[in-house]
Scaffold this active site. Structure first.
Site, PDB file in Angstrom:
ATOM      1  CE  LYS A  40      -5.605   4.315   2.081  1.00  0.00           C
ATOM      2  NZ  LYS A  40      -4.669   5.374   2.497  1.00  0.00           N
ATOM      3  CD  GLU A  70      -1.555   7.601   9.234  1.00  0.00           C
ATOM      4  OE1 GLU A  70      -2.457   6.764   9.005  1.00  0.00           O
ATOM      5  OE2 GLU A  70      -1.121   8.393   8.372  1.00  0.00           O
ATOM      6  CG  HIS A  74      -6.385   0.749   1.303  1.00  0.00           C
ATOM      7  ND1 HIS A  74      -5.475   1.411   0.489  1.00  0.00           N
ATOM      8  CD2 HIS A  74      -5.647   0.121   2.258  1.00  0.00           C
ATOM      9  CE1 HIS A  74      -4.248   1.187   0.941  1.00  0.00           C
ATOM     10  NE2 HIS A  74      -4.330   0.411   2.006  1.00  0.00           N
ATOM     11  CG  HIS A  93      -1.740   4.305   5.062  1.00  0.00           C
ATOM     12  ND1 HIS A  93      -1.707   4.274   3.685  1.00  0.00           N
ATOM     13  CD2 HIS A  93      -1.862   3.009   5.469  1.00  0.00           C
ATOM     14  CE1 HIS A  93      -1.804   3.008   3.271  1.00  0.00           C
ATOM     15  NE2 HIS A  93      -1.910   2.229   4.326  1.00  0.00           N
ATOM     16  CG  PHE A 136       0.009  -5.831   4.299  1.00  0.00           C
ATOM     17  CD1 PHE A 136      -0.380  -5.097   5.403  1.00  0.00           C
ATOM     18  CD2 PHE A 136      -0.929  -6.597   3.631  1.00  0.00           C
ATOM     19  CE1 PHE A 136      -1.712  -5.126   5.842  1.00  0.00           C
ATOM     20  CE2 PHE A 136      -2.253  -6.630   4.057  1.00  0.00           C
ATOM     21  CZ  PHE A 136      -2.643  -5.896   5.157  1.00  0.00           C
ATOM     22  CB  CYS A 185      -0.943  -0.040   1.198  1.00  0.00           C
ATOM     23  SG  CYS A 185      -1.839  -1.599   1.225  1.00  0.00           S
TER      24      CYS A 185
END
Lengths: 417, 80
Positions: free
Chosen positions: A339, A318, A344, A307, A403, A167
């Site tokens: 998002k 975050e 996403h 994010h 990831f 991502c």
């Protein structure tokens, strides 16, 4: 030329998403708080845990492609990537007949690549045997092919690479493109990412990880970053590509400048395949690196595009990371995640969000975090809840975390000459 | 099934696979030189012909099929 330091500006934006196929419509929808998420229609999801996503419906790649045959030879993710690249090229006003195309590159990454092609050809293999697998399977599925095809169709012979960091893919593409232009190896790079992973295999796999929201009966309210009742991310598809251009090159042709890219952070958690490092340590170092390379003090930043995927753990980490980087100034920051609107988009997320940041800087409006209803004491920053906010935006950060423990942050500023 | 001739069936496959217009297809038309095919297209074309006519075309034979007429003659010959 003033000074020797090469500066990099954004001169073109291309997007394709559930909320629009060009930047103005897309931006308008973001500001209005529209949501692109709905029940999945690409395939029968009746026995899937997650039945919602931000799908692009009625996509027509034709204007970006040289022929229908070329469209047939490309996976959907490549079609999105080439289309967004073409949109960015149009938007930049760059006349390819008047520039040295050895100095124009493409860094269009993908988190996953051509998963629908993999699925389809695996079925052919099982049903008809190895002799029936398409000779186009490999070139269709490999994740560098959007970048490759875009360069072929538009004869862009400069640096060309596809990043892949889940991502964080397209934020890395933007950062590496920025660095490449600064180093003098290109004058323009079309940078970003593309993803088309709303397919059975990935919807099964992400669901098995318990990463996805299962709020199937309320698709428009399913992706809710920083809200107490968030329950996972919601998949989106599409692409974002930005034209990054060396400043003098842009000035010489009288290009419109959205903003200046001024810094880039790139760190690893080195911790766990999917979980963020405790207290967002890797993300915090990444933001600090971006600020340092930009020569920005934390208190000069007014907006952060988080994010913020709407997962229980990710949004908390975050938040902690932002607090550790910004200290007291964190309370004054506007920190939204878009998002909730776009879903996403995985490897396309960072570039789509950089497109939003560029428009936010240009228009001096922070985009909202939609579906924010119940404050989470662990996510206590100002997330610009539900309503876009006109405000002075000089410097921004755009975060993406993937990831594998990949972190990427872009720092950008209003262009002041 | 309609009673399409072998020639019609071959032409239909070529139009589909190579994305060309029916009027571009003559017996003399060569796949690479005249119809814009590349090496991957020709592999896929042979696979489509194998599917349509239900028989394997060995690589050594496939290499000789360079024009529309070559294919029609090959299929008609092997159908006997």
């Amino acid at each position: 030329m003033a000074g020797t330091e090469r500066r990099v500006v954004v001169t073109g934006i291309g997007v394709i998403s559930a909320l629009g196929s060009e930047i103005d419509t897309f931006w308008k929808n973001i500001l209005e708080g529209q949501c692109g998420i709905d029940r999945i229609t690409h395939f029968d999801v009746s026995n899937y845990d997650c039945q919602i996503a931000a799908e692009i419906k009625g996509f027509d790649p034709t204007p970006a492609f040289p022929s229908p045959k070329e469209i047939r030879r490309t996976d959907r993710f490549t079609q999105f990537g080439v289309y967004a690249g073409w949109r960015a090229l149009q938007d930049s006003g760059l006349d390819l007949e008047k520039v040295d195309r050895d100095q124009i590159g493409c860094f269009i990454g993908s988190g996953i690549g051509g998963l629908s092609t993999t699925e389809a050809q695996h079925s052919v293999l099982l049903e008809k045997g190895p002799g029936r697998v398409s000779p186009f399977m490999i070139p269709m599925l490999i994740l560098n092919m959007a970048s490759g095809m875009f360069s072929m169709y538009y004869k862009l012979r400069g640096p060309n690479v596809a990043t892949c960091s889940a991502c964080a893919t397209s934020t890395h593409a933007l950062g590496e493109a920025w660095r490449t232009i600064k180093m003098g190896d290109a004058n323009v790079i079309f940078a970003g990412g593309t993803e088309a992973a709303i397919v059975p295999l990935s919807m099964s796999g992400f669901a098995a990880m318990r990463a996805l929201s299962t709020r199937n009966n309320e698709p428009k309210r399913s992706s809710r970053p920083f809200d107490l009742q968030r329950d996972g991310f919601v998949m989106g598809e599409g692409a974002g590509v930005l034209a990054l251009e060396e400043l003098e090159h842009a000035k010489a042709r009288g290009a419109r400048i959205y903003c200046e890219i001024v810094g880039y952070g790139n760190t690893a958690d080195a911790n766990h395949i999917t979980a963020p490092s405790p207290e967002g340590e890797g993300a915090a170092r990444c933001m600090k690196m971006a600020l340092r390379s930009a020569g920005l003090r934390p208190d000069e930043v007014s907006y952060v595009n988080a994010h913020g995927t709407s997962t229980p753990q990710g949004d908390v980490c975050e938040t902690m990371a932002i607090k550790s980087v910004f200290g007291e100034h964190a309370k004054k920051l506007a920190v939204s995640s878009t998002k909730g609107a776009t879903g996403h988009m995985l490897g396309a997320a960072g570039a789509i969000e950089m497109a939003i940041c560029a428009k936010a800087i240009q228009n001096q409006i922070a985009p909202p975090t939609i579906n924010y209803e119940n404050p989470d004491p662990q996510c206590d920053l100002d997330c610009v809840p539900n309503q876009a906010r006109p405000m002075a935006i000089n410097a921004i950060l755009n975060n993406s975390f993937g990831f594998g423990g990949h972190n990427a942050t872009i720092a950008a500023k209003r262009f002041n000459g | 099934m309609s009673e399409k001739s072998i020639e019609e069936r071959v032409k239909h496959i070529i139009v589909e696979q190579l994305g060309v217009k029916p009027e571009q297809i003559s017996p003399e038309a060569k796949f690479i030189e005249d119809l814009g095919a590349d090496s991957l297209d020709t592999v896929e074309l042979v696979m489509a012909l194998e599917e349509e006519f239900g028989k394997e075309i060995p690589d050594a034979e496939a290499e000789k099929l360079q024009s529309v007429g070559d294919v029609i003659r090959y299929v008609e010959g092997s159908a006997k």
